[in-house]
Structure formats: C-alpha cells, structure tokens
Design an enzyme around this catalytic site. Sequence first.
Site, PDB file in Angstrom:
ATOM      1  N   HIS A   1     -21.377  12.635 -40.301  1.00  0.00           N
ATOM      2  CA  HIS A   1     -22.459  12.133 -39.084  1.00  0.00           C
ATOM      3  C   HIS A   1     -23.923  12.439 -39.679  1.00  0.00           C
ATOM      4  CE1 HIS A   1     -18.952  12.823 -36.579  1.00  0.00           C
ATOM      5  NE2 HIS A   1     -19.418  11.883 -35.869  1.00  0.00           N
TER       6      HIS A   1
ATOM      7  N   CYS B   1     -17.750  15.846 -35.353  1.00  0.00           N
ATOM      8  CA  CYS B   1     -16.534  15.641 -35.669  1.00  0.00           C
ATOM      9  C   CYS B   1     -15.745  16.872 -35.182  1.00  0.00           C
ATOM     10  CB  CYS B   1     -16.307  16.269 -37.015  1.00  0.00           C
ATOM     11  SG  CYS B   1     -17.348  15.313 -38.491  1.00  0.00           S
TER      12      CYS B   1
ATOM     13  N   LYS C   1     -21.983  -0.038 -43.288  1.00  0.00           N
ATOM     14  CA  LYS C   1     -20.968   0.730 -42.275  1.00  0.00           C
ATOM     15  C   LYS C   1     -21.491   0.300 -41.017  1.00  0.00           C
ATOM     16  CE  LYS C   1     -19.789   5.380 -42.372  1.00  0.00           C
ATOM     17  NZ  LYS C   1     -20.235   6.337 -41.136  1.00  0.00           N
TER      18      LYS C   1
ATOM     19  N   CYS D   1     -23.642  17.587 -42.096  1.00  0.00           N
ATOM     20  CA  CYS D   1     -22.101  16.740 -41.856  1.00  0.00           C
ATOM     21  C   CYS D   1     -21.940  15.663 -42.654  1.00  0.00           C
ATOM     22  CB  CYS D   1     -21.986  16.616 -40.459  1.00  0.00           C
ATOM     23  SG  CYS D   1     -20.342  15.604 -40.386  1.00  0.00           S
TER      24      CYS D   1
ATOM     25  N   HIS E   1     -11.509   0.877 -33.416  1.00  0.00           N
ATOM     26  CA  HIS E   1     -10.682   1.451 -32.558  1.00  0.00           C
ATOM     27  C   HIS E   1      -9.709   0.096 -32.360  1.00  0.00           C
ATOM     28  CE1 HIS E   1     -14.733   3.554 -31.297  1.00  0.00           C
ATOM     29  NE2 HIS E   1     -13.787   4.371 -31.989  1.00  0.00           N
TER      30      HIS E   1
ATOM     31  N   LYS F   1     -24.943   2.425 -34.827  1.00  0.00           N
ATOM     32  CA  LYS F   1     -25.713   2.026 -33.743  1.00  0.00           C
ATOM     33  C   LYS F   1     -27.114   1.831 -34.294  1.00  0.00           C
ATOM     34  CE  LYS F   1     -23.634   4.269 -29.911  1.00  0.00           C
ATOM     35  NZ  LYS F   1     -23.495   5.668 -29.146  1.00  0.00           N
TER      36      LYS F   1
ATOM     37  N   HIS G   1     -14.996  -0.108 -30.423  1.00  0.00           N
ATOM     38  CA  HIS G   1     -15.239  -1.264 -31.281  1.00  0.00           C
ATOM     39  C   HIS G   1     -14.108  -1.711 -32.273  1.00  0.00           C
ATOM     40  CE1 HIS G   1     -15.602   1.677 -34.545  1.00  0.00           C
ATOM     41  NE2 HIS G   1     -16.371   2.423 -33.796  1.00  0.00           N
TER      42      HIS G   1
ATOM     43  N   CYS H   1     -19.496  21.003 -36.924  1.00  0.00           N
ATOM     44  CA  CYS H   1     -20.071  19.742 -36.391  1.00  0.00           C
ATOM     45  C   CYS H   1     -19.661  19.429 -35.243  1.00  0.00           C
ATOM     46  CB  CYS H   1     -20.030  18.676 -37.350  1.00  0.00           C
ATOM     47  SG  CYS H   1     -20.511  17.231 -37.100  1.00  0.00           S
TER      48      CYS H   1
HETATM   49  N1  MSP Z   1     -10.444  11.797 -30.699  1.00  0.00           N
HETATM   50  C1  MSP Z   1      -9.907  11.801 -32.197  1.00  0.00           C
HETATM   51  C2  MSP Z   1      -8.697  11.406 -32.421  1.00  0.00           C
HETATM   52  C3  MSP Z   1      -7.695  12.429 -32.033  1.00  0.00           C
HETATM   53  S1  MSP Z   1      -6.183  11.821 -32.413  1.00  0.00           S
HETATM   54  C4  MSP Z   1      -4.883  13.024 -31.634  1.00  0.00           C
HETATM   55  C5  MSP Z   1     -10.973  10.602 -32.943  1.00  0.00           C
HETATM   56  N2  MSP Z   1     -11.541   9.831 -32.126  1.00  0.00           N
HETATM   57  S2  MSP Z   1     -12.616   8.524 -32.246  1.00  0.00           S
HETATM   58  O1  MSP Z   1     -12.726   7.821 -31.493  1.00  0.00           O
HETATM   59  O2  MSP Z   1     -13.478   9.001 -33.050  1.00  0.00           O
HETATM   60  O3  MSP Z   1     -11.853   7.873 -33.462  1.00  0.00           O
HETATM   61  C6  MSP Z   1     -10.785   7.042 -33.432  1.00  0.00           C
HETATM   62  C7  MSP Z   1     -10.298   6.321 -34.494  1.00  0.00           C
HETATM   63  O4  MSP Z   1     -11.140   5.186 -34.913  1.00  0.00           O
HETATM   64  C8  MSP Z   1      -9.912   6.998 -35.778  1.00  0.00           C
HETATM   65  O5  MSP Z   1      -8.791   6.737 -36.243  1.00  0.00           O
HETATM   66  C9  MSP Z   1     -11.140   6.521 -36.743  1.00  0.00           C
HETATM   67  O6  MSP Z   1     -10.465   6.418 -38.100  1.00  0.00           O
HETATM   68  C10 MSP Z   1     -11.116   4.982 -35.898  1.00  0.00           C
HETATM   69  N3  MSP Z   1     -12.380   4.353 -36.677  1.00  0.00           N
HETATM   70  C11 MSP Z   1     -13.783   4.521 -36.268  1.00  0.00           C
HETATM   71  N4  MSP Z   1     -14.570   3.797 -36.970  1.00  0.00           N
HETATM   72  C12 MSP Z   1     -13.697   3.048 -37.639  1.00  0.00           C
HETATM   73  C13 MSP Z   1     -14.288   1.881 -38.673  1.00  0.00           C
HETATM   74  N5  MSP Z   1     -15.349   1.389 -38.736  1.00  0.00           N
HETATM   75  N6  MSP Z   1     -12.973   1.293 -39.066  1.00  0.00           N
HETATM   76  C14 MSP Z   1     -11.686   1.687 -38.918  1.00  0.00           C
HETATM   77  N7  MSP Z   1     -11.376   2.661 -38.137  1.00  0.00           N
HETATM   78  C15 MSP Z   1     -12.551   3.380 -37.600  1.00  0.00           C
HETATM   79  O7  MSP Z   1     -11.203  10.700 -34.061  1.00  0.00           O
END
Ligand code: MSP
Length: 637
Positions: A165, A148, A309, A162, A40, A312, A37, A145
């Site tokens: 979550h 996380c 925030k 948590c 990411h 889903k 999304h 958790c």
């Molecule tokens: N797998 C771990 C990262 C391991 S790196 C060695 C992870 N994955 S994740 O898919 O949950 O999240 C990846 C990234 O997406 C994180 O940096 C997280 O901050 C970012 N984001 C998820 N939701 C977000 C927002 N709403 N806004 C900005 N970034 C966010 O964590």
Amino acid sequence: MAKTTSKKPAKKSKVSPSFANTFYVTTPIYYPNDVPHIGHAYTTIAADILARWNKLLGKKVYFLTGTDEHGKKLQETAEKVGKKPKEFIDALIPEFKKDWERINAKYDHFIRTTDKQHEQVVQEMLQKSFDNGDIYLGEYEGLYCVGCEAYYTEKDLVDGCCPIHKKPVEKLKEKSYFFKLSKYKDKLLKLYKEHPEFILPKERANYVIASVKAGLPDLSISRTSFDWGIPLPFDKKHVCYVWFDALFNYYSGTQIKGKEEFWPANIHLIGKDILWFHVVYWPAFLMSVGLDLPKSVFAHGWWTVNGDKMSKSLGNVVKIDKLVGIAGVDSARYFLFRNTAFGQDGDFSETALIERHNNELANKLGNLVSRVSALAERYGLEKTSNSLLPKLAIKKIKSHYDNYEFDKALNEIFAFIDICNEYVQTNKPWETENKKVLYELADSIKAFTILISPIIPETAEKISKIFSFDLNIDQIEEPLKVSKIIKAPILFQKIEITKQTELKVPKKKIETKINKPAIPGIVSMAEMIKYDDFAKLDLRVGKIKSVADIDGADKLYNLSVDLGKTLGTKTILAGIKQYYKKEELKDKLIIVITNLEPRKMKGLESQGMLLAASNEEHTKVILISPSADIEVGSTVG
Ligand code: MSP
C-alpha cells in the site's frame, strides 16, 4: 454442523481423496468497501468457468464467493462516512452481486463473514484450536498495515511503508492470543512434498517452501484495539484476526443444508498476493482443528492496465461495467483467458480486447456460424459422417481445462475453427449447394461450441438454439440431429478501433510512460519504443504483381507481392478493397513489413503487411514513385 462438533479431532490432517464426483471451487471473499474491478472479475470468471466445465462433465458442483466484512479497515471506512460497519456494508452488497451478474458468474452461494452461521463456525474453530493447545495468550508488539490487515517486520518495509500500500504501518503493542504456527512447520513442509498439486502453479511453491523452511513465528490472531470482528469464545474482550475469520468462510460455506458433502474444496482460486495466507496459515489452521485439507490452491497473476498498475490515483481502474461495456460480456471473458496464461501476469488494454473480439470472435467464430447457418437455411443439411471432427483435439482440450490452461484450450478450439473456415473456402457450399458439407460444418460447430461454452456461455447458448443441440459433453461426438436452421443473428458485431479508443488511456498514464517532459500543450499519443525494437522490423520495397478478390471478403484484397531475389513473392492480404480498384494497385511499388508472424484470414495466410496511411475516412497505401528508381527487395529504414 457435521464434522466440527465431533469431540476428538483427528490428529493428522490429510488431503481428502474423495474428489471424483463433486467439485467445489471458491474465489477469495472480497473486501466490500471497494467496487469490484477487472482483478476481482478475473478470479470470479475463472471460478465460473471451472464450475461450468465441471457441470458439463456431469459432476455435482458448488461455487462459493462472497465478502470479507470484518476488520479495522472496514470499521474505519464506515466511520468516515458516519455509518455503522454493518449498515455501511449492507448497502454495498447488492452492487457487488449486480457486478457478478454482469459478468455472468453463476455462483451457488454468496457468503458474508457477518452471517451469523459463519460467525458461529469461526467461534467453534477458535475453541477447538484453543482446546487442542494451539492458542495461547501473549503480547504482541509489531508493525501492522491496516490496508493488508497483516503484520510486517522492519525488513519487509519499503522506506518505512507497507510494500503493497506504500503507506506508513502502525506500531502495535497489545495483549494478544497467538496461534502456534511454528508447531506446523514440518507438517506443512511434508504437505508440500507429498502433495505437489497443493500449490499451483507449481513454480510458486519454491518461494513458499524456502520461506517456511526459514522459520515460522507464531501468529497473533486476536486484537483488542477495535471491536469490529468475531469475539474469541474463550475471551470476549478480544476479536478474532480477520484472516482466521475470513479463511474459514470456505468451510462455513459448506456447513449449510445440502452442501456438507462438498468439503474440502477441490480448488481455492486466489491472486498471487494472498498466496501465503492460503498455503501456510490456512492448512495450519485446518490441521489444528482436524479438518481435511483442500486439494489445491491456485494463485493467478496480476493485471496491469496499459502497462501500469491499476490505481485510483492514476484513474485507470477498470470496473466491471467498463469491462463488459467494451465489446460485451463474452468478449471480455474470452479476452481475459485467451490473452494471458492463467497464472501469469497480464496486461489489459481496450484496443487489445477489441482486436481479439474483431479478429477471432467476429471474423472467425461469428463468420463461420453466420455463413453455415445462412447456407443451411437455404439448402438444408444432409446427415453424413463428419470428416472434420477427428481434427478437433477433444482430449487435449479436456485436459487443458482440468489443468487450468484456459488459453491453451482456446488455442486448440480456434485451430479447429480455422480448419472449419478453410473447409468452407475449399468446398464452396454456396456454389455446390452441398448439404453434406454443410452438415459436417454444423456438426463441427456443435462440437466446439460445447467445448467453449464455459468461457463464452451466452454465445454458446445462442448457437445451440440455432442448430438445435444441447450443451452437454456427451453431445460432442453424438451426430447432430438434422433440423430446420434459421440464419444466425450477428453474434459479434465488429467494433472500429478509432483514435478515440487510444485516447481513453488516461493522460496521467501517458505522462508516467514518457521519461522526458512532453512539449507543453502537446499530448503525445505514441508510446516511445527503443531503437532496438524498431530495428527488429524488416521493411522492404515490394512490387504488386497481381490483385485478386477473396470469396466472402468485402474489404480484403489478395495481393501477390514481389520482394526481390532473397524473399521471392509473398501473399499479402490487405483491407484496402473499398479504396482502390485493382488496376490502380497493379505494378505499384510499396513498402512491406516482411517479418510479421503469418496471419490467417478468410482461410488464407497473409505473409506480411503493407504500410498505409489512415484517417477516419480512408486508407491510402504508401506508394513509392517509379521515378525514385529503387530496386525491389531493397531494405527500408
Ligand atoms: N479479503 C481478502 C481475501 C480473503 S480470502 C479468504 C482480499 N480481498 S481483496 O478484495 O483485496 O482482493 C481479492 C482478490 O483480488 C485477491 O485475490 C487479489 O489478488 C485480487 N486482485 C486485486 N487486484 C488485482 C489485479 N490488479 N489483478 C489480479 N487480481 C487482483 O484480499
């Protein structure tokens, strides 16, 4: 495997000084059980911008992204749909890669933690750390958790759940190997002190330093209660803690043919929620195995959607197809990095994106390219020295990119685009047929296009073809070669903001915003604002003294409005030309918001806004009847 096989690891880790000609940037490796999304996409686009920028500077660049595929969460998700984890994940990866294509992210390598080569590197690292005496067997009892993949203490929890979550944590008691994190406390503090650029933005360091000072307990790094992970080489009943495994992707991603020279990374880009893992665990693991440390870890902020925030359950998750579907990929990339300073939290709204697309990309950049290319097609260009170019803050823009201040780089570039648009207005090349003026403008377009190309690469590519130049940093100040120009196609088609756009906000979100229950059957469209916010508006009665056309604008009138003794006469540009003849407006009494920040349009400055009523077909100015006998300059409210 270059450095990892050396027999004796160096005792002291240091930040590598050799970052001059190579640039290695990473994104977090994402959990693949969810489709990507906007959150990411944000990190991935940032990495892409930096990769493109550094390529432009002539550096050898390596951009790594990928997926984090081990751990209990993935095992459970796969089991729920009756699949083996690997089989479940394999099916998701092509979708992931497609999304990165959609946002035009040109990564060099996509690493998966289930890659055999990565697994092998992680095992070597575990062995090395074990041999160095940093890993010992103990018993872990604590709260975990799964969401996380992290342990918590009682005081971290919110109502027993948590804090991220909001779900109950698990109580775990098992034999576990521990990493001697406590041993690295002083070394980490020394690192933060000697290398303030290690944690970026710098303001995020204080919290980390205070927490590390408060004490670092040893870290449980193995599990026996599930098996979807990398077995410890010295005790195969245990699988490796997912964060030890995941963080080492940044290293194993360089231990492939031709990429060894990139270690260590110039910058790991991450979201603020995973800062601790990257600036505490990661350097400690690296120190333990004797590898060089990355130069910086940059933690950006979080995106909310229309103030909420993303989740889903609210149905407001902005996925990639939606993000690029609103106004195209370049407008999405532009919006994310113009609207919010990189590092701060940002709020996404479709309307805000369309507004920037219309007002900045279409009206300013697009219009300039379209007018100049059309006139150059008709009259041609004649080489001359470019008097505009010194006004482009090239040095500043370069330093903004190097300091991850993308919004500031864009501000400078758009300040220059405004200057170019004003130059068109004042020199009127459509009347003067002045080929030198057109050359100066085309040469200026070349210069800013090169500088903006990392952020809007697709558009930059199109512009470079129209004016025949290379997207190359050396070309910025190199005079443009005169060539035959063909009028540009529309680069950014304007998008109408309709009520529909607002309605796309999910209903649930509206309910959460309004404290009192809405009247049954009525969906409230407007967001409530406080009286204090309303009171900030300076609304006044004004009299339209004159109405004029604006060159090149089919919708705007230039109104001169008398606002009484205190405020005098102000210029107001209003998009009402298609609804009124000039004489219908002259001498009419209207209501004006007088304290809006001035806005530049078509090279002119609008110093306020008039109140008007609109529906899908027309816009009517709110007129005050002359019989109302109200004095010009009176306040309204
Ligand atoms: N797998 C771990 C990262 C391991 S790196 C060695 C992870 N994955 S994740 O898919 O949950 O999240 C990846 C990234 O997406 C994180 O940096 C997280 O901050 C970012 N984001 C998820 N939701 C977000 C927002 N709403 N806004 C900005 N970034 C966010 O964590």
